[in-house]
Scaffold this motif. Structure first.
Motif, PDB file in Angstrom:
ATOM      1  N   TYR A 214      -5.815 -12.172   8.715  1.00 30.18           N
ATOM      2  CA  TYR A 214      -4.757 -11.487   7.998  1.00 30.18           C
ATOM      3  C   TYR A 214      -5.360 -10.347   7.190  1.00 30.18           C
ATOM      4  O   TYR A 214      -6.547 -10.320   6.888  1.00 30.18           O
ATOM      5  CB  TYR A 214      -3.986 -12.442   7.094  1.00 30.18           C
ATOM      6  CG  TYR A 214      -4.828 -13.127   6.030  1.00 30.18           C
ATOM      7  CD1 TYR A 214      -4.971 -12.574   4.768  1.00 30.18           C
ATOM      8  CD2 TYR A 214      -5.476 -14.332   6.291  1.00 30.18           C
ATOM      9  CE1 TYR A 214      -5.736 -13.191   3.798  1.00 30.18           C
ATOM     10  CE2 TYR A 214      -6.240 -14.957   5.326  1.00 30.18           C
ATOM     11  CZ  TYR A 214      -6.372 -14.378   4.078  1.00 30.18           C
ATOM     12  OH  TYR A 214      -7.138 -15.001   3.125  1.00 30.18           O
ATOM     13  N   ASP A 215      -4.510  -9.355   6.843  1.00 31.06           N
ATOM     14  CA  ASP A 215      -4.956  -8.227   6.034  1.00 31.06           C
ATOM     15  C   ASP A 215      -3.755  -7.722   5.253  1.00 31.06           C
ATOM     16  O   ASP A 215      -2.747  -8.417   5.134  1.00 31.06           O
ATOM     17  CB  ASP A 215      -5.578  -7.139   6.913  1.00 31.06           C
ATOM     18  CG  ASP A 215      -4.647  -6.699   8.041  1.00 31.06           C
ATOM     19  OD1 ASP A 215      -3.415  -6.706   7.820  1.00 31.06           O
ATOM     20  OD2 ASP A 215      -5.133  -6.351   9.133  1.00 31.06           O
ATOM     21  N   ASP A 216      -3.844  -6.481   4.722  1.00 30.28           N
ATOM     22  CA  ASP A 216      -2.762  -6.000   3.850  1.00 30.28           C
ATOM     23  C   ASP A 216      -1.491  -5.658   4.617  1.00 30.28           C
ATOM     24  O   ASP A 216      -0.451  -5.404   4.024  1.00 30.28           O
ATOM     25  CB  ASP A 216      -3.227  -4.798   3.030  1.00 30.28           C
ATOM     26  CG  ASP A 216      -3.557  -3.580   3.896  1.00 30.28           C
ATOM     27  OD1 ASP A 216      -3.819  -3.762   5.102  1.00 30.28           O
ATOM     28  OD2 ASP A 216      -3.562  -2.461   3.358  1.00 30.28           O
ATOM     29  N   LYS A 217      -1.572  -5.658   5.967  1.00 28.46           N
ATOM     30  CA  LYS A 217      -0.369  -5.403   6.763  1.00 28.46           C
ATOM     31  C   LYS A 217       0.107  -6.639   7.504  1.00 28.46           C
ATOM     32  O   LYS A 217       1.131  -6.597   8.179  1.00 28.46           O
ATOM     33  CB  LYS A 217      -0.644  -4.274   7.774  1.00 28.46           C
ATOM     34  CG  LYS A 217      -0.871  -2.913   7.125  1.00 28.46           C
ATOM     35  CD  LYS A 217      -1.044  -1.851   8.193  1.00 28.46           C
ATOM     36  CE  LYS A 217      -1.234  -0.472   7.553  1.00 28.46           C
ATOM     37  NZ  LYS A 217      -1.375   0.587   8.582  1.00 28.46           N
TER      38      LYS A 217
ATOM     39  N   ASN B  20       0.851  -1.187   0.000  1.00 20.90           N
ATOM     40  CA  ASN B  20       0.000   0.000   0.000  1.00 20.90           C
ATOM     41  C   ASN B  20       0.890   1.242   0.000  1.00 20.90           C
ATOM     42  O   ASN B  20       2.120   1.145   0.029  1.00 20.90           O
ATOM     43  CB  ASN B  20      -0.984  -0.021   1.177  1.00 20.90           C
ATOM     44  CG  ASN B  20      -0.281  -0.082   2.522  1.00 20.90           C
ATOM     45  OD1 ASN B  20       0.802   0.464   2.693  1.00 20.90           O
ATOM     46  ND2 ASN B  20      -0.888  -0.759   3.485  1.00 20.90           N
ATOM     47  N   TRP B  21       0.278   2.413   0.024  1.00 21.64           N
ATOM     48  CA  TRP B  21       1.065   3.631  -0.212  1.00 21.64           C
ATOM     49  C   TRP B  21       2.093   3.889   0.880  1.00 21.64           C
ATOM     50  O   TRP B  21       3.209   4.329   0.593  1.00 21.64           O
ATOM     51  CB  TRP B  21       0.133   4.831  -0.357  1.00 21.64           C
ATOM     52  CG  TRP B  21      -0.588   5.199   0.901  1.00 21.64           C
ATOM     53  CD1 TRP B  21      -1.786   4.742   1.321  1.00 21.64           C
ATOM     54  CD2 TRP B  21      -0.135   6.104   1.902  1.00 21.64           C
ATOM     55  NE1 TRP B  21      -2.132   5.282   2.530  1.00 21.64           N
ATOM     56  CE2 TRP B  21      -1.141   6.140   2.915  1.00 21.64           C
ATOM     57  CE3 TRP B  21       1.000   6.905   2.058  1.00 21.64           C
ATOM     58  CZ2 TRP B  21      -1.033   6.927   4.050  1.00 21.64           C
ATOM     59  CZ3 TRP B  21       1.112   7.691   3.190  1.00 21.64           C
ATOM     60  CH2 TRP B  21       0.117   7.709   4.178  1.00 21.64           C
ATOM     61  N   ASP B  22       1.748   3.618   2.151  1.00 24.56           N
ATOM     62  CA  ASP B  22       2.723   3.887   3.204  1.00 24.56           C
ATOM     63  C   ASP B  22       3.816   2.819   3.249  1.00 24.56           C
ATOM     64  O   ASP B  22       4.957   3.097   3.640  1.00 24.56           O
ATOM     65  CB  ASP B  22       2.051   4.019   4.573  1.00 24.56           C
ATOM     66  CG  ASP B  22       1.234   2.816   4.970  1.00 24.56           C
ATOM     67  OD1 ASP B  22       0.821   2.080   4.072  1.00 24.56           O
ATOM     68  OD2 ASP B  22       1.004   2.625   6.181  1.00 24.56           O
ATOM     69  N   GLN B  23       3.505   1.600   2.835  1.00 20.28           N
ATOM     70  CA  GLN B  23       4.531   0.563   2.748  1.00 20.28           C
ATOM     71  C   GLN B  23       5.540   0.879   1.652  1.00 20.28           C
ATOM     72  O   GLN B  23       6.721   0.547   1.769  1.00 20.28           O
ATOM     73  CB  GLN B  23       3.879  -0.795   2.503  1.00 20.28           C
ATOM     74  CG  GLN B  23       3.109  -1.328   3.706  1.00 20.28           C
ATOM     75  CD  GLN B  23       2.228  -2.498   3.356  1.00 20.28           C
ATOM     76  OE1 GLN B  23       1.840  -2.690   2.204  1.00 20.28           O
ATOM     77  NE2 GLN B  23       1.879  -3.301   4.363  1.00 20.28           N
TER      78      GLN B  23
ATOM     79  N   LYS C 205      -2.086  -3.727  17.140  1.00 15.86           N
ATOM     80  CA  LYS C 205      -0.950  -2.842  16.878  1.00 15.86           C
ATOM     81  C   LYS C 205      -1.365  -1.661  16.011  1.00 15.86           C
ATOM     82  O   LYS C 205      -2.166  -1.789  15.101  1.00 15.86           O
ATOM     83  CB  LYS C 205       0.173  -3.609  16.177  1.00 15.86           C
ATOM     84  CG  LYS C 205       0.932  -4.527  17.093  1.00 15.86           C
ATOM     85  CD  LYS C 205       1.824  -3.752  18.035  1.00 15.86           C
ATOM     86  CE  LYS C 205       2.941  -3.062  17.276  1.00 15.86           C
ATOM     87  NZ  LYS C 205       3.782  -2.270  18.183  1.00 15.86           N
ATOM     88  N   GLU C 206      -0.783  -0.517  16.288  1.00 13.19           N
ATOM     89  CA  GLU C 206      -1.050   0.677  15.505  1.00 13.19           C
ATOM     90  C   GLU C 206       0.180   1.048  14.689  1.00 13.19           C
ATOM     91  O   GLU C 206       1.313   0.767  15.073  1.00 13.19           O
ATOM     92  CB  GLU C 206      -1.430   1.837  16.428  1.00 13.19           C
ATOM     93  CG  GLU C 206      -2.700   1.575  17.237  1.00 13.19           C
ATOM     94  CD  GLU C 206      -2.998   2.697  18.204  1.00 13.19           C
ATOM     95  OE1 GLU C 206      -2.214   3.665  18.232  1.00 13.19           O
ATOM     96  OE2 GLU C 206      -3.998   2.610  18.922  1.00 13.19           O
ATOM     97  N   ASN C 207      -0.056   1.698  13.573  1.00  8.32           N
ATOM     98  CA  ASN C 207       1.026   2.214  12.725  1.00  8.32           C
ATOM     99  C   ASN C 207       2.019   1.136  12.314  1.00  8.32           C
ATOM    100  O   ASN C 207       3.218   1.386  12.208  1.00  8.32           O
ATOM    101  CB  ASN C 207       1.775   3.348  13.454  1.00  8.32           C
ATOM    102  CG  ASN C 207       0.842   4.499  13.786  1.00  8.32           C
ATOM    103  OD1 ASN C 207      -0.008   4.854  12.978  1.00  8.32           O
ATOM    104  ND2 ASN C 207       0.985   5.058  14.974  1.00  8.32           N
ATOM    105  N   GLU C 208       1.521  -0.086  12.109  1.00 14.70           N
ATOM    106  CA  GLU C 208       2.377  -1.156  11.620  1.00 14.70           C
ATOM    107  C   GLU C 208       2.528  -1.018  10.108  1.00 14.70           C
ATOM    108  O   GLU C 208       1.573  -0.674   9.404  1.00 14.70           O
ATOM    109  CB  GLU C 208       1.755  -2.519  11.935  1.00 14.70           C
ATOM    110  CG  GLU C 208       1.924  -2.947  13.368  1.00 14.70           C
ATOM    111  CD  GLU C 208       3.332  -3.431  13.655  1.00 14.70           C
ATOM    112  OE1 GLU C 208       3.949  -4.019  12.760  1.00 14.70           O
ATOM    113  OE2 GLU C 208       3.803  -3.207  14.768  1.00 14.70           O
TER     114      GLU C 208
END
Length: 608
Positions: A346-349, A98-101, A313-316
């Motif tokens: 599971y998800d995109d992170k 994704n964009w932040d990754q 978890k946040e901001n992973e």
């Protein structure tokens, strides 16, 4: 984002290995096939655990044996300039960030157009004394045979170093960014009781608690500071003891200009890192310590703690959860329940990889996400169970639906074996292992062969998996059904599936398994008596003494089959019991002959 491909070279049992992964992947296969080694290889790149840094410094046993052998052989046979030092390499390819990754992996692009990045672990020879080392080895083996020389050649493990690299050009990875891509590896040797106490910064519970932001614990810290103030201002026991200690210090110590003998009591530590080490878990209605729980219950608690942490978890940016053998210490029912509930986490992170030896777990997880590791000669290969099926085709769609329904815990044993014998029903499932023991004096388990009962004639659904790329030797034992409308079925199976790894074996003298046994054993009186005695136990009223006497003289195959047609499993059980008793006595002339088509199947499975 998820790791969609792993490529491994020269790590442990992987000489050259490549596997595709999905956002959720189940990896199955026999013991010692490399499931744990695959997770260990991934952790060489991703793990941020303190122990990972030690593990990245490999030992000789971590380098593929064949690669070391080839290296030593090259020293013997080649000129110095042609000798290549083996390298251990693990490449992880990630896709769909994704964009932040993308901001994290920006320097690791492997295929920018398709949004695929690569980050790698490399363990390679780094010494500047390459020529001197090889000359010294040549001198050591001078005049020795090849067998002796191999033993005398050293492997320069002390001159190897590891690197973490990224992108097409293998640029060094910035550790700051790599830490944003995390891996939680719950290995099979986990000690749940130990890990769920946070009294050390190496324990799981402590790492999870400390991973939360400090402000999350603000209320707890305020209470501890208040407790510390209360302790220091105590005017009762602590105050008296503080003065007594000070008085004795005055007597036994020297006064200096910079210190005095005043003492204060304080809470053991108000630093959050130390406070967290005092936290443990209780589990159950009675709120007892986990020290009193059973292994199975604590194992479930361990998994639950990790999973709960991951999804809070946040901001992973990205986290891979590698769960090895979740079945450890838990019952089949709990295994099934766990597998049903874990597959949606599971998800995109987050990416999940599960390895298992449990047929209960394997049979309840998603078939399309299940990959089996197996040996093809000396190579380790992998095959997704539904690879090769096209669900747009009605026949393939029917097979997939059948497998999803009937690939149960029993039939899933085919994925944990090197050889399989497929049979039609319970009678064959009971007797084939005993027949093998009768013939060869050892069990089918000894050659890692399993009998799989397809409960009918639906062999094709299972054989499609083998045909599509799961290259495991498979024998099919089936009835000819020569008197029925389905008499061409066996021939059709042969035409479609007979190959180097699959072969169809059909009854030769009759149309059913039981009749084939009767026909094969009708010639000798001792064999007839053996069968008649078994039938007497199956049908004591029908198969009376008159019947046994008649059988001793001649077999009427149809009459015998009528006796067992509705009692096939009972007949198989009694015949098996009789054969096992005979095996214990070890007679010179065994009073039973195994049908030829079954013996031919045994030879095929054994490679004869």
């Amino acid at each position: 984002m998820y790791i969609n491909k792993v490529v491994i070279e020269n790590f442990r049992n992987f000489k050259s290995f490549e596997i595709e992964l999905k956002a959720f992947t189940i990896i199955i296969g026999e013991n010692n096939i490399g499931k744990s080694n695959l997770l260990e290889a991934i952790s060489l790149v991703l793990s941020n655990d303190i122990q990972a840094y030690r593990k990245r410094r490999l030992e000789i046993e971590d380098i593929n044996f064949e690669a070391i052998y080839e290296f030593k052989k090259n020293i013997i046979e080649k000129e110095i300039e042609d000798v290549v030092f083996p390298e251990v390499r693990v490449d992880l390819y990630v896709k769909e960030p994704n964009w932040d990754q993308e901001t994290v992996i920006d320097n690791w692009w492997y295929d920018f157009e398709n949004k695929i990045a690569r980050f790698s672990y490399l363990f390679s020879y780094k010494s500047k004394n390459r020529k001197q080392f090889l000359l010294r080895q040549k001198e050591n083996i001078n005049g020795k045979s090849e067998t002796e020389a191999i033993e005398y050649i050293d492997f320069p493990i002390e001159s190897y170093e590891f690197e973490l690299l990224g992108g097409v050009s293998d640029t060094k990875v910035d550790g700051y960014y790599l830490k944003m891509l995390k891996m939680d590896y719950l290995d099979a040797l986990r000690d749940a009781k130990r890990e769920l106490n946070s009294n050390s910064d190496k324990k799981l519970l402590y790492r999870i608690l400390s991973d939360r932001k400090e402000e999350k614990f603000e209320d707890i810290k305020n209470l501890i500071i208040g407790l510390d103030k209360t302790i220091k201002s105590d005017k009762n026991v602590l105050e008296i003891l503080r003065k007594d200690i000070g008085n004795y210090l005055d007597k036994i110590s020297l006064e200096t200009e910079t210190s005095n003998n005043n003492v204060e009591f304080m809470f053991s530590s108000i630093e959050l890192s130390e406070v967290l080490k005092k936290i443990g878990l209780q589990y159950g209605d009675d709120a007892i310590s986990i020290d009193r729980n059973g292994l199975g219950r604590n194992n479930l608690l361990y998994i639950a703690v990790v999973m709960a942490h991951l999804y809070e978890k946040e901001n992973e940016y990205f986290r891979l959860v590698a769960l090895e053998e979740p079945e450890a210490h838990i019952s089949p029912i709990l295994q099934r329940h766990l597998s049903i509930n874990i597959k949606d986490e599971y998800d995109d992170k987050q990416q999940i990889v599960v390895t298992t030896h449990s047929t209960h777990i394997a049979s309840y997880l998603e078939l399309q996400n299940t990959v089996v590791l197996y040996k093809d000669g000396s190579k380790i290969r992998n095959h997704y169970l539904l690879s090769g099926f096209d669900e747009k085709k009605s026949a393939d769609k029917k097979t997939v639906r059948y497998l999803q329904k009937w690939l149960n815990a029993t039939n899933s044993t085919m994925f944990f074996s090197r050889k399989v014998i497929f049979v039609e029903g319970i009678a064959e499932e009971i007797l084939i292992p005993i027949f093998y023991q009768w013939k060869y004096g050892e069990s089918l388990d000894k050659i890692n062969c399993q009998v799989v009962n397809v409960n009918g004639v639906a062999f094709g659904h299972f054989l499609e998996i083998v045909k599509n790329g799961y290259f495991i030797k498979s024998a099919v034992l089936t009835d000819s059904d020569c008197t029925k409308k389905t008499k061409v079925r066996a021939e059709d199976l042969k035409k479609k599936y007979n190959s180097d790894i699959i072969w169809i074996f059909v009854t030769e003298k009759s149309d059913t398994f039981e009749k084939e046994i009767f026909v094969t054993n009708k010639e000798k009186r001792t064999n007839r008596a053996y069968i008649a005695d078994v039938l007497g136990k199956v049908r004591p009223n029908k198969c009376n003494d008159v019947f046994k006497e008649k059988c001793n003289k001649a077999f009427d195959i149809d009459e015998l089959f009528e006796c067992v047609e509705e009692y096939k499993s009972e007949f198989a059980f009694e015949l098996g019991e009789a054969m096992e008793r005979t095996l214990k006595k070890l007679p010179k002339n065994k009073p039973f002959i195994i049908p030829k088509y079954i013996l031919d199947a045994f030879k095929f499975i054994m490679g004869d």
